[in-house]
Design an enzyme around this catalytic site. Sequence first.
Site, short mmCIF file in Angstrom:
data_model
loop_
_atom_site.label_atom_id
_atom_site.label_comp_id
_atom_site.label_asym_id
_atom_site.label_seq_id
_atom_site.Cartn_x
_atom_site.Cartn_y
_atom_site.Cartn_z
N SER A 237 27.51 -14.78 -10.42
CA SER A 237 27.36 -15.91 -11.35
C SER A 237 27.58 -17.24 -10.63
CB SER A 237 28.36 -15.76 -12.49
OG SER A 237 29.66 -15.76 -11.97
N GLU A 258 23.62 -16.62 -3.77
CA GLU A 258 22.53 -16.19 -4.66
C GLU A 258 23.12 -16.13 -6.05
OE1 GLU A 258 19.48 -15.62 -3.72
OE2 GLU A 258 19.65 -15.44 -1.55
N ARG A 286 12.94 -5.31 -17.23
CA ARG A 286 13.41 -4.57 -16.06
C ARG A 286 14.93 -4.65 -16.03
NH1 ARG A 286 13.27 -5.25 -9.85
NH2 ARG A 286 13.59 -7.45 -10.22
N CYS A 292 18.81 -11.39 -12.29
CA CYS A 292 18.88 -12.84 -12.11
C CYS A 292 17.50 -13.45 -12.19
CB CYS A 292 19.52 -13.17 -10.78
SG CYS A 292 18.74 -12.29 -9.43
N SER A 449 10.11 -9.43 -6.37
CA SER A 449 11.01 -9.08 -5.27
C SER A 449 10.29 -8.28 -4.20
CB SER A 449 12.19 -8.27 -5.80
OG SER A 449 12.91 -9.04 -6.73
P1 NAD Z 1 30.15 -12.24 -11.31
O1 NAD Z 1 30.06 -13.57 -10.67
O2 NAD Z 1 31.08 -12.08 -12.43
O3 NAD Z 1 30.57 -11.15 -10.24
C1 NAD Z 1 29.89 -10.98 -9.03
C2 NAD Z 1 30.85 -10.44 -8.01
O4 NAD Z 1 31.86 -11.40 -7.79
C3 NAD Z 1 31.55 -9.15 -8.41
O5 NAD Z 1 31.69 -8.34 -7.28
C4 NAD Z 1 32.91 -9.66 -8.86
O6 NAD Z 1 33.93 -8.70 -8.71
C5 NAD Z 1 33.13 -10.80 -7.91
N1 NAD Z 1 34.07 -11.81 -8.38
C6 NAD Z 1 34.29 -12.22 -9.66
N2 NAD Z 1 35.24 -13.17 -9.68
C7 NAD Z 1 35.63 -13.37 -8.39
C8 NAD Z 1 36.58 -14.23 -7.76
N3 NAD Z 1 37.33 -15.08 -8.47
N4 NAD Z 1 36.71 -14.17 -6.42
C9 NAD Z 1 35.95 -13.32 -5.69
N5 NAD Z 1 35.06 -12.48 -6.23
C10 NAD Z 1 34.88 -12.50 -7.57
O7 NAD Z 1 28.67 -11.86 -11.70
P2 NAD Z 1 28.17 -10.50 -12.35
O8 NAD Z 1 28.45 -10.58 -13.82
O9 NAD Z 1 28.66 -9.31 -11.60
O10 NAD Z 1 26.61 -10.59 -12.06
C11 NAD Z 1 25.75 -11.27 -12.88
C12 NAD Z 1 25.40 -12.62 -12.28
O11 NAD Z 1 24.86 -12.45 -10.98
C13 NAD Z 1 24.33 -13.30 -13.06
O12 NAD Z 1 24.61 -14.66 -13.22
C14 NAD Z 1 23.09 -13.13 -12.20
O13 NAD Z 1 22.10 -14.09 -12.39
C15 NAD Z 1 23.66 -13.18 -10.84
N6 NAD Z 1 22.77 -12.54 -9.89
C16 NAD Z 1 22.12 -13.34 -9.00
C17 NAD Z 1 21.24 -12.78 -8.10
C18 NAD Z 1 20.52 -13.64 -7.11
O14 NAD Z 1 20.02 -13.12 -6.14
N7 NAD Z 1 20.44 -14.94 -7.30
C19 NAD Z 1 21.03 -11.41 -8.10
C20 NAD Z 1 21.71 -10.62 -9.02
C21 NAD Z 1 22.59 -11.21 -9.91
#
Ligand code: NAD
Length: 483
Positions: A237, A258, A286, A292, A449
């Site tokens: 995120s 990302e 999908r 994302c 992708s």
């Molecule tokens: P998230 O940010 O909550 O978590 C992602 C990762 O970060 C997880 O491994 C989580 O454990 C870790 N994390 C969370 N808080 C943290 C902290 N304070 N310190 C260190 N690590 C921490 O996101 P999510 O809910 O797992 O994934 C969904 C998000 O990811 C969506 O916003 C999506 O758009 C994005 N995403 C982006 C891409 C891209 O390539 N741009 C691809 C896939 C997903």
Amino acid sequence: MTSTGRTTESVPTQLWMGGELAPAASGRTFDVLDPSNGQLLATISDAGAEDGLRALEMAADAQDEWAMTPPRVRGEILRAAYELIHLRADEFAKVMTLEMGKTLTESHGEVNYGAEFLRWFAEEAVRIGGRYSAAPAGNGQILVTKSPVGPVLAVTPWNFPLAMGTRKIAPALAAGCTIIVKPAEDTPLTMQLLGKVFADVGLPAGVLSILPTSTAPTLTAPLMADPRLRKITFTGSTAVGKLLVRNAADNLLRTSMELGGNAPFVVFDDADIDAAVDGAMAAKLRNGGQACTAANRLHVDNSVIEEFTDKLTSRIAALRMGPGIDPDTDIGPLINDRQRSVVADLVDDAVAKGARVRIGGSAPAGPGSFFTPTVLDNITSDARLLQEEIFGPVAAVIGFDGEEDGIAAANDTEFGLASYFYTRDIVRATRVASRLKSGMVGVNRGVISDAAAPFGGIKQSGYGREGGTEGIDEYLDTKYIAL
Ligand code: NAD
């Protein structure tokens, strides 16, 4: 471990510490659940600060030797891992479906896509270039070389449990970097299987560690504060990405981010509507909409909006929702109940402000984190889902009038990851593609992708590119040698 006969017992449950399995120093574990029924899939070791620093010590010790390992050898290890994933594709797909919820067909698709990064970067490992030129003053030569940045920390999300890891691991290893991976707490099992693949193909000790944890910052903060770490690469995120960029400042780590998306999917008046509906099904549904790059807003020219919405609604009405492991399922559950509440809140908000529910609109009763595939239209401009990532199977259809209006609507977001549009006019295609403000654009395509293409965003979607010839640069430093 088993649950209702669904086995994940082949998955290693301890930490991959420099290529060997080891329990967490604290002895703690955490549970991984099946989102289709909430049942226990596995109990795995829970890494903490001490484990992270031990892995970093191993990564730092192994760094120079790995950097000096011939690129061809590094490439061959990646290629062997690619082959082994394919041999174990059924196991990977089943475990991925059980922990993440996507259908088996989609999991097989991700196994192929995720493995492809290993093959691609096996080939890139031997193509790390530089340049040479004469100094303009005529007093020497300028030699520019590339060297690995050093030990890397990779933090990955749950939505693509294999590919989000291989997209970072493969270029890092190809470039000659050692790497520590922290997979998402909801889906660590697929990455644990990948650890076994690398152990089986003989990746040298210390080069790769995989550290699942239930408390991400406890593991990542001390690592990022340690001067031996040189880079963090993150997919997740935008909020967490910004936090990590701030944390990276003190140690001046290289960063690749990302982050979140809010992709527009634009259907112009001259589009092939059936093709656009096919594309929208892929771009929207999908991974149950949990991508994302998912189409967050379907902007359709008002002259074709009824036809498009009717056809999309009947396609979505025909989808069978159920556990991903069931071969008849078209769409699985969301990752967890928290995510389901986020989706439900966005739908409720849009409906309260005047949106019409064409189909779906709520979560069904019963076990599992399901949300019924939904089509909304008549969306008002103040609906939150126009600005926020839905991350669920909710198609929001919004009308526009003419090309300028469509482009303006598409670009009306702080994010800039992917955009899609449909037109049969090649001149319009090039014109619109150049004006959409996103890192990636799909033209008459709902899925974009590709391991051979640079994946990444602009604005609040982050920076850095994964895949393509650009992907390895994220793991290389430039060195100038004056001769
Ligand atoms: P998230 O940010 O909550 O978590 C992602 C990762 O970060 C997880 O491994 C989580 O454990 C870790 N994390 C969370 N808080 C943290 C902290 N304070 N310190 C260190 N690590 C921490 O996101 P999510 O809910 O797992 O994934 C969904 C998000 O990811 C969506 O916003 C999506 O758009 C994005 N995403 C982006 C891409 C891209 O390539 N741009 C691809 C896939 C997903």
